[in-house]
Design a protein around this motif. Structure first.
Motif, PDB file in Angstrom:
ATOM      1  N   ALA A   1       0.667  -1.352   0.094  1.00 49.79           N
ATOM      2  CA  ALA A   1       0.106   0.044  -0.060  1.00 49.79           C
ATOM      3  C   ALA A   1       0.880   1.340   0.147  1.00 49.79           C
ATOM      4  CB  ALA A   1      -0.739  -0.079   1.165  1.00 49.79           C
ATOM      5  N   ALA A   2       2.110   1.040   0.495  1.00 50.65           N
ATOM      6  CA  ALA A   2       2.878   2.422   0.404  1.00 50.65           C
ATOM      7  C   ALA A   2       3.143   2.630  -0.693  1.00 50.65           C
ATOM      8  CB  ALA A   2       4.353   2.111   1.269  1.00 50.65           C
ATOM      9  N   TYR A   3       3.211   2.069  -1.787  1.00 46.71           N
ATOM     10  CA  TYR A   3       3.364   2.415  -3.416  1.00 46.71           C
ATOM     11  C   TYR A   3       1.951   2.332  -4.011  1.00 46.71           C
ATOM     12  CZ  TYR A   3       8.291   1.353  -2.382  1.00 46.71           C
ATOM     13  OH  TYR A   3       9.711   1.294  -1.710  1.00 46.71           O
ATOM     14  N   LEU A   4       1.066   1.559  -3.820  1.00 57.47           N
ATOM     15  CA  LEU A   4      -0.056   1.644  -4.392  1.00 57.47           C
ATOM     16  C   LEU A   4      -1.153   2.701  -4.164  1.00 57.47           C
ATOM     17  CD1 LEU A   4      -1.501  -1.920  -4.382  1.00 57.47           C
ATOM     18  CD2 LEU A   4      -0.271  -0.823  -6.326  1.00 57.47           C
ATOM     19  N   LEU A   5      -1.070   3.254  -2.823  1.00 62.61           N
ATOM     20  CA  LEU A   5      -2.000   4.262  -2.550  1.00 62.61           C
ATOM     21  C   LEU A   5      -1.424   5.851  -3.089  1.00 62.61           C
ATOM     22  CD1 LEU A   5      -4.180   5.514  -0.863  1.00 62.61           C
ATOM     23  CD2 LEU A   5      -2.889   5.907   1.070  1.00 62.61           C
ATOM     24  N   PRO A   6      -0.165   6.011  -3.010  1.00 63.00           N
ATOM     25  CA  PRO A   6       0.186   7.457  -3.807  1.00 63.00           C
ATOM     26  C   PRO A   6       0.061   7.123  -5.264  1.00 63.00           C
ATOM     27  CG  PRO A   6       2.106   6.680  -2.221  1.00 63.00           C
ATOM     28  CD  PRO A   6       1.019   5.691  -2.228  1.00 63.00           C
TER      29      PRO A   6
ATOM     30  N   HIS B   1       1.162  18.800 -10.343  1.00 70.10           N
ATOM     31  CA  HIS B   1       2.051  19.719 -10.460  1.00 70.10           C
ATOM     32  C   HIS B   1       2.661  20.341  -9.276  1.00 70.10           C
ATOM     33  CE1 HIS B   1       1.097  19.298 -14.777  1.00 70.10           C
ATOM     34  NE2 HIS B   1      -0.402  19.841 -14.429  1.00 70.10           N
ATOM     35  N   SER B   2       3.661  21.030  -9.117  1.00 68.14           N
ATOM     36  CA  SER B   2       4.222  21.881  -8.037  1.00 68.14           C
ATOM     37  C   SER B   2       4.209  20.963  -6.742  1.00 68.14           C
ATOM     38  CB  SER B   2       3.366  23.053  -8.131  1.00 68.14           C
ATOM     39  OG  SER B   2       4.094  23.940  -7.164  1.00 68.14           O
ATOM     40  N   ALA B   3       3.298  21.290  -5.973  1.00 65.05           N
ATOM     41  CA  ALA B   3       3.357  20.541  -4.543  1.00 65.05           C
ATOM     42  C   ALA B   3       2.972  19.325  -4.611  1.00 65.05           C
ATOM     43  CB  ALA B   3       2.626  21.678  -3.852  1.00 65.05           C
ATOM     44  N   ALA B   4       2.041  18.891  -5.654  1.00 62.78           N
ATOM     45  CA  ALA B   4       1.639  17.476  -5.664  1.00 62.78           C
ATOM     46  C   ALA B   4       2.835  16.243  -5.856  1.00 62.78           C
ATOM     47  CB  ALA B   4       0.700  17.454  -6.735  1.00 62.78           C
ATOM     48  N   PRO B   5       3.600  16.495  -6.755  1.00 57.80           N
ATOM     49  CA  PRO B   5       4.673  15.394  -6.798  1.00 57.80           C
ATOM     50  C   PRO B   5       5.749  15.323  -5.370  1.00 57.80           C
ATOM     51  CG  PRO B   5       4.693  16.628  -8.584  1.00 57.80           C
ATOM     52  CD  PRO B   5       3.718  17.378  -7.806  1.00 57.80           C
ATOM     53  N   LEU B   6       5.634  16.588  -4.930  1.00 59.60           N
ATOM     54  CA  LEU B   6       6.745  16.529  -3.477  1.00 59.60           C
ATOM     55  C   LEU B   6       5.897  15.695  -2.623  1.00 59.60           C
ATOM     56  CD1 LEU B   6       9.107  17.291  -2.106  1.00 59.60           C
ATOM     57  CD2 LEU B   6       7.938  19.672  -1.555  1.00 59.60           C
ATOM     58  N   TRP B   7       4.656  16.139  -2.489  1.00 63.26           N
ATOM     59  CA  TRP B   7       3.697  15.598  -1.420  1.00 63.26           C
ATOM     60  C   TRP B   7       3.535  14.107  -1.445  1.00 63.26           C
ATOM     61  CZ3 TRP B   7       4.154  20.621   0.229  1.00 63.26           C
ATOM     62  CH2 TRP B   7       3.749  20.962   1.400  1.00 63.26           C
ATOM     63  N   ILE B   8       2.898  13.885  -2.693  1.00 64.69           N
ATOM     64  CA  ILE B   8       2.436  12.294  -2.801  1.00 64.69           C
ATOM     65  C   ILE B   8       3.371  11.463  -3.299  1.00 64.69           C
ATOM     66  CG2 ILE B   8       0.685  11.245  -4.538  1.00 64.69           C
ATOM     67  CD1 ILE B   8      -0.839  13.975  -4.372  1.00 64.69           C
ATOM     68  N   GLY B   9       4.166  11.767  -4.411  1.00 66.91           N
ATOM     69  CA  GLY B   9       5.193  10.978  -4.981  1.00 66.91           C
ATOM     70  C   GLY B   9       6.656  10.841  -4.365  1.00 66.91           C
ATOM     71  N   THR B  10       6.824  11.793  -3.330  1.00 70.80           N
ATOM     72  CA  THR B  10       8.071  11.625  -2.623  1.00 70.80           C
ATOM     73  C   THR B  10       7.692  11.446  -1.200  1.00 70.80           C
ATOM     74  OG1 THR B  10       9.277  12.849  -4.024  1.00 70.80           O
ATOM     75  CG2 THR B  10      10.246  12.630  -2.004  1.00 70.80           C
ATOM     76  N   GLY B  11       7.109  12.698  -0.304  1.00 72.76           N
ATOM     77  CA  GLY B  11       6.873  12.563   1.027  1.00 72.76           C
ATOM     78  C   GLY B  11       5.840  11.351   1.481  1.00 72.76           C
ATOM     79  N   MET B  12       4.852  11.497   0.726  1.00 72.37           N
ATOM     80  CA  MET B  12       3.777  10.292   1.396  1.00 72.37           C
ATOM     81  C   MET B  12       4.239   8.901   1.086  1.00 72.37           C
ATOM     82  SD  MET B  12      -0.339   9.669  -0.130  1.00 72.37           S
ATOM     83  CE  MET B  12      -1.380   8.767   0.852  1.00 72.37           C
ATOM     84  N   LYS B  13       4.880   8.833   0.041  1.00 73.45           N
ATOM     85  CA  LYS B  13       5.366   7.380  -0.149  1.00 73.45           C
ATOM     86  C   LYS B  13       6.728   7.113   0.786  1.00 73.45           C
ATOM     87  CE  LYS B  13       5.951   6.273  -4.420  1.00 73.45           C
ATOM     88  NZ  LYS B  13       6.357   6.004  -5.817  1.00 73.45           N
ATOM     89  N   PHE B  14       7.375   8.092   1.391  1.00 76.59           N
ATOM     90  CA  PHE B  14       8.514   7.623   2.087  1.00 76.59           C
ATOM     91  C   PHE B  14       7.744   7.516   3.449  1.00 76.59           C
ATOM     92  CE2 PHE B  14      10.877   9.912   5.638  1.00 76.59           C
ATOM     93  CZ  PHE B  14      11.877   9.002   5.619  1.00 76.59           C
TER      94      PHE B  14
END
Length: 1008
Positions: free
Chosen positions: A667-672, A686-699
């Motif tokens: 789920a750590a990979y599927l949910l983002p 865009h902008s904040a979304a990749p940082l929050w979802i693709g990086t921060g949330m996954k981590f």
């Protein structure tokens, strides 16, 4: 509500000649921002006053409903009881093994469970040394929490339900007890173990032999027990045995294993074996003048928890042993059940109080209601004397207690005359003892009934205040939009404040003049403030609008704004409120809520399929969202932590297993990825979304999975070698570091960054390099290429929703950490449900419909149940308090428990503004947008107020029901806490921090 200036040019005077910008007239955007700010503050103030009114109502109901009992301050003396009996024992050792369920100590043939057949010494001594040892089933009175049990075990009185809340904040006992009696005759009491004893008896325990340990860290299995052993063994040696008269040791390991892992865990075997060795060591050191008493204060259920009144929670253990004193032997009681351990007689825990008092030659505590345990005495003559002393004490207590003095007089006089007539005849001892038992039994049952007292006046006041708050909330939320416009004036707020102050003054005056004996000053002031605020709410509205106009507005709402979706929402609210009219429906509330949501999902599938306004592609996408919502709802409903009353029709599966840990990593990979796909539907990734979802949330989700991996490894019997290699202390340090890091990032760092960070948009210029933010410098007018460039703002169509949902993710990650793996997976499904629901509401054009916020409320209830909670004391997951700390540290310990318990409600409550702002472009009328958000917030509050008020009313109605303290009372407590918690969270987090920030920022950037 509409912003009347928006859309029309604002006329201004000619600008002055000065070029100083501070001297320029305010722009239209600044005026709009100021107006938005004032309107926003007005809404906050109104909702705060409404919340205070609800809090007062809940407080009155709680004070009137929860049990109270009479505690007489008298202290027994030997003179009051016609002299004390000579002591059978000079000293006593009392060992309390917390949560020692009775089947833990008796042989269970062919059992493979870890909690069976690993504590054999008590049963072996009771059978092999039958004259010197007694093993009995020890029945606790609910609530089965440690502090209440210790009160009963030392005073002989009955606990009350409200005392359960003080289990974690115990105060010194203010009534007669046998430790106080020992202290009065200068006996030395030594203690080691659970620090609850320190809170209750610190003034009686000798300071040189006082060794308390923190009792609430259920993650720690060994510190308390090892500390008890460390101080116990030296004190029972012969050279130190003369330094004390009573030695108390309270072990917590068995209880903590149950809370952390459940009873069927290999750690339980190790802990029971350790207790077996301790008892053997104590018996080997015992002298002939010392009585050994080993007890459990309560049992535990199949999940390892306690607090209720199931048989497993009530059945504990009593063992008495002496090296040279003989005990009576009795046959098993004919009233025993056919459950495990049926060959053992049952005694009540309060019976220990007169028993140990008489064995040590003490007066029986004044408020005692128990009866001496037959087996503790050497002959029927001794037992008859003990019975006579106890009945005299109970008779004295009844004589001085209101509502008890005039009852059972004939029974007491009959016993007294019979004792005087043939008290010295050995042939009549048995009849005399049975007559005494009958008197004690009748007295105990009468006290149980009389002490279940309710103050119907306070209950009525509480219900009345909540009802008045509900009527205004209904009016304020949806029915009459014109009312909200009127309440935004500060005249209205001034009216509420003035009437509240007037109510306080009048109630104070009434109290001073009349001096009512039934109501304290605090109660009078609370009533005055609540009624004053209610009058302050309605007075300006009734002054501005006639009753006919208000009625006309209500009729218009149902005629023009009412449809099948609104009807469905009303049905859900009505049915949810009616659930509380039946104890069976309350028990199965989790399945009822899932049924409501599945019904809505099915209707959404049908609604999307029959919507002819959609293109073929849009229809397929809409149906897929509806199916996704329905499937996620069904999957969440499959996660069960069954109540005792639901069995055998419910199979619990809420456990920490290897496959749940694996799913957590997946789920750590599927949910983002899933959330990213929703963002890409509106071109908002865009902008904040990749940082929050693709990086921060996954981590952070990965770190969450790593935390629970460490937890599983440290608890696994099969990975014990790995535990040895890594080291449990090192693994504990890793877990503490991970938990603190995730909570700090998600609750503090991420929220601070969100409040200062960019939006999820991107400015794209055709024919040139594309900047990635909105800070575009002005180009030179002479640049001919600039005039040919075209700019496109990607994500413009969902600029509110995409940015706001990042805030929802911040809190969701923190709540997932403070939830067990299956609960975290359930919250993963909740986020997908919310996003699918938002898409459905947009497609079906029902975002302004009554059904929308109600579904968000139902989602909170569903995931409350699917994260391992029920409306019971036992289901509170106290162990999460020590996820980030090793001891109780305010507020971190409390915050973890709070997030774990109410987090499933907070996520939908935080997401409620998305109903309005998902997939819309920046509005030129932000006040109108704010008004629509307030509509949904107040509708959600109204929904919880409806269900809460219904729960309170039916709890009061069924106050004499057999299941009131097991079913109705815990459910009303959940409702009361929800009313308080959600009001605070919606006002200060959802509205103040979240909505205010996003509307202000976007209005500042895109305002026209």
């Amino acid at each position: 509500m509409s912003d009347q200036n928006d859309g029309n040019p604002i006329k201004r005077s000619p600008p002055p000649f000065s070029k100083d910008p501070r001297l320029q007239p305010p722009t239209r955007t600044k005026i709009r921002q100021q107006k938005l700010k004032y309107t926003f503050v007005g809404y906050i103030i109104v909702l705060i006053f409404l919340a205070i009114t609800q809090f007062i109502g809940v407080g009155f109901f709680t004070q009137g409903f929860l049990l109270s009992r009479n505690v007489l301050p008298d202290i027994s003396t030997c003179q009051d009881q016609n002299g004390c009996v000579p002591p059978r024992f000079d000293k006593a050792i009392l060992l309390v093994i917390d949560a020692l369920r009775f089947d833990f100590v008796i042989p269970v043939p062919d059992s493979k469970e870890y909690y069976h057949n690993n504590f054999p010494i008590l049963h072996e001594l009771a059978t092999q040394n039958s004259d010197n040892a007694v093993l009995l089933k020890f029945l606790a009175d609910p609530p089965t929490t440690t502090l209440q049990r210790l009160k009963g075990l030392t005073t002989g009185s009955l606990p009350t339900f409200i005392d359960a809340g003080s289990n974690f904040d115990g105060d010194a006992i203010d009534e007669d007890n046998w430790l106080l009696q020992l202290h009065r005759i200068n006996k030395t009491i030594a203690f080691m173990g659970d620090d609850t004893w320190k809170a209750l008896f610190t003034e009686y325990i000798h300071p040189d032999y006082h060794f308390p340990y923190d009792s609430l860290n259920v993650w720690d299995l060994h510190t308390v027990d090892n500390g008890v052993i460390e101080h116990l063994y030296p004190l029972i040696d012969k050279e130190n045995s003369t330094k004390w008269d009573l030695l108390v040791g309270h072990f917590l390991g068995v209880d903590h294993v149950g809370h952390r892992y459940g009873p069927d865990h290999y750690s339980m075997k190790e802990k029971l074996n350790q207790m077996n060795e301790v008892i053997q060591k104590v018996i080997d050191s015992l002298d002939d003048k010392t009585l050994l008493v080993v007890i459990g204060d309560h049992g535990m259920d199949s999940t390892g928890n306690h607090g209720g009144d199931s048989r497993d929670e009530l059945e504990s253990t009593l063992f008495m042993y002496s090296k040279n004193k003989t005990f009576l032997k009795k046959e098993k009681s004919v009233y025993n059940t056919t459950n495990l351990g049926e060959n053992y007689r049952e005694v009540n825990q309060i019976d220990l109080v007169p028993t140990i008092s008489l064995l040590l030659g003490l007066p029986i505590p004044y408020n005692n209601l128990g009866f001496p345990i037959d087996e503790a005495f050497g002959s029927l003559k001794e037992l008859s004397t003990a019975a006579q002393k106890t009945i005299d004490q109970i008779g004295s207590f009844r004589k001085n207690t209101p509502n008890l003095a005039d009852s059972l007089i004939e029974e007491y006089q009959s016993f007294d005359s019979n004792y005087d007539t043939y008290g010295t005849s050995a042939t009549h001892y048995f009849d005399l003892i049975e007559q005494a038992k009958l008197y004690q039994y009748l007295s105990l049952e009468q006290c149980k009934g009389l002490w279940a007292t309710f103050d119907l006046r306070l209950i009525g006041i509480g219900v009345g205040i909540l009802f008045l708050a509900l009527t205004f909330m209904i009016t304020y939320s949806r029915s009459i939009p014109a009312v909200r416009v009127s309440t935004m004036s500060f005249e209205f707020i001034g009216s509420v404040v003035a009437m509240a102050i007037m109510g306080l003054v009048l109630s104070f005056s009434v109290y001073i003049v009349l001096k009512p004996s039934d109501f304290t000053l605090r109660i009078c002031l609370a009533i005055g403030a609540a009624l004053g605020m209610v009058v302050g709410f309605w007075a300006p509205i009734m002054d501005r609008f006639s009753i006919g106009f208000l009625w006309h507005q209500i009729v218009d709402f149902f005629l023009y704004n009412f449809n099948s979706w609104s009807f469905m929402g009303i049905l859900f609210v009505v049915f949810h409120c009616l659930i509380f009219a039946s104890n069976s429906f309350v028990v199965w509330e989790d399945k009822m809520v899932s049924f409501f949501l599945l019904s809505f999902g099915g209707c959404c599938i049908y609604g999307c399929y029959t919507n002819n306004k959609l293109s073929e592609r849009q229809k397929i996408l809409a149906i897929s969202h509806a199916i996704t919502f329905t499937i996620c709802t069904r999957l969440s409903s499959m996660i069960n932590l069954c109540r005792e009353e639901q069995r055998p029709y419910c199979e619990p599966n809420f456990t920490n297993s290897w496959w749940s840990i694996v799913l957590l990593h997946v789920a750590a990979y599927l949910l983002p990825a899933c959330i990213m796909s929703f963002y890409k539907l509106s071109d908002s990734y865009h902008s904040a979304a990749p940082l929050w979802i693709g990086t921060g949330m996954k981590f952070l989700l990965f770190m969450n999975a790593v935390y629970w991996t460490f937890e599983y490894v440290s608890n696994s019997e099969y990975l014990s070698k790995l535990n040895t290699i890594i080291g449990l202390s090192l693994m504990r340090s890793f877990k503490l570091a991970i938990a603190r890091l995730v909570l700090f990032i998600s609750l503090i760092l991420a929220n601070f960054s969100w409040s200062r960070g960019p939006l999820c948009v991107k400015l794209e210029l055709s024919g040139t390099n594309t900047p990635t933010n909105l800070d575009i410098e002005e180009t030179d007018d002479s640049d001919s290429d600039a005039s040919t460039k075209t700019a496109t703002i990607l994500g413009y169509g969902n600029v509110y929703g995409s940015s706001y949902f990042l805030l929802v993710l911040n809190f969701s990650i923190a709540i997932m950490l403070t939830t067990k793996p299956l609960g975290a997976l359930s919250l993963n499904l909740l986020l997908i449900q919310i996003l699918s629901l938002l898409e459905i509401l947009d497609v079906l054009s029902i975002r302004r419909n009554l059904i929308s916020p109600i579904i968000f409320g139902l989602l909170g209830y569903q995931h409350f149940f699917s994260t391992g909670h029920q409306a019971t004391l036992q289901s509170i997951q106290w162990e999460f308090g020590f996820m980030t700390t090793e001891s109780i540290v305010f507020p971190f310990t409390h915050l973890n428990i709070y997030l774990n318990t109410f987090g499933p409600f907070f996520i939908p409550a935080l997401a409620i503004p998305l109903i309005t702002i998902w997939k819309i472009v920046p509005s030129s009328k932000p006040i109108t947008l704010l008004s629509q958000i307030i509509t949904n917030i107040t509708t959600l509050i109204t929904y919880h107020l409806f269900t809460g008020l219904s729960s309170l009313i039916f709890a009061a109605h069924f106050r004499r029901h057999l299941m009131v303290w097991k079913i109705f009372a815990p459910r009303f407590m959940l409702s009361g806490l929800l009313i308080i918690s959600l009001n605070v969270f919606l006002i200060f987090v959802t509205l103040w921090f979240g909505t205010g920030k996003i509307l202000t920022q976007i209005n500042r950037i895109f305002g026209k």
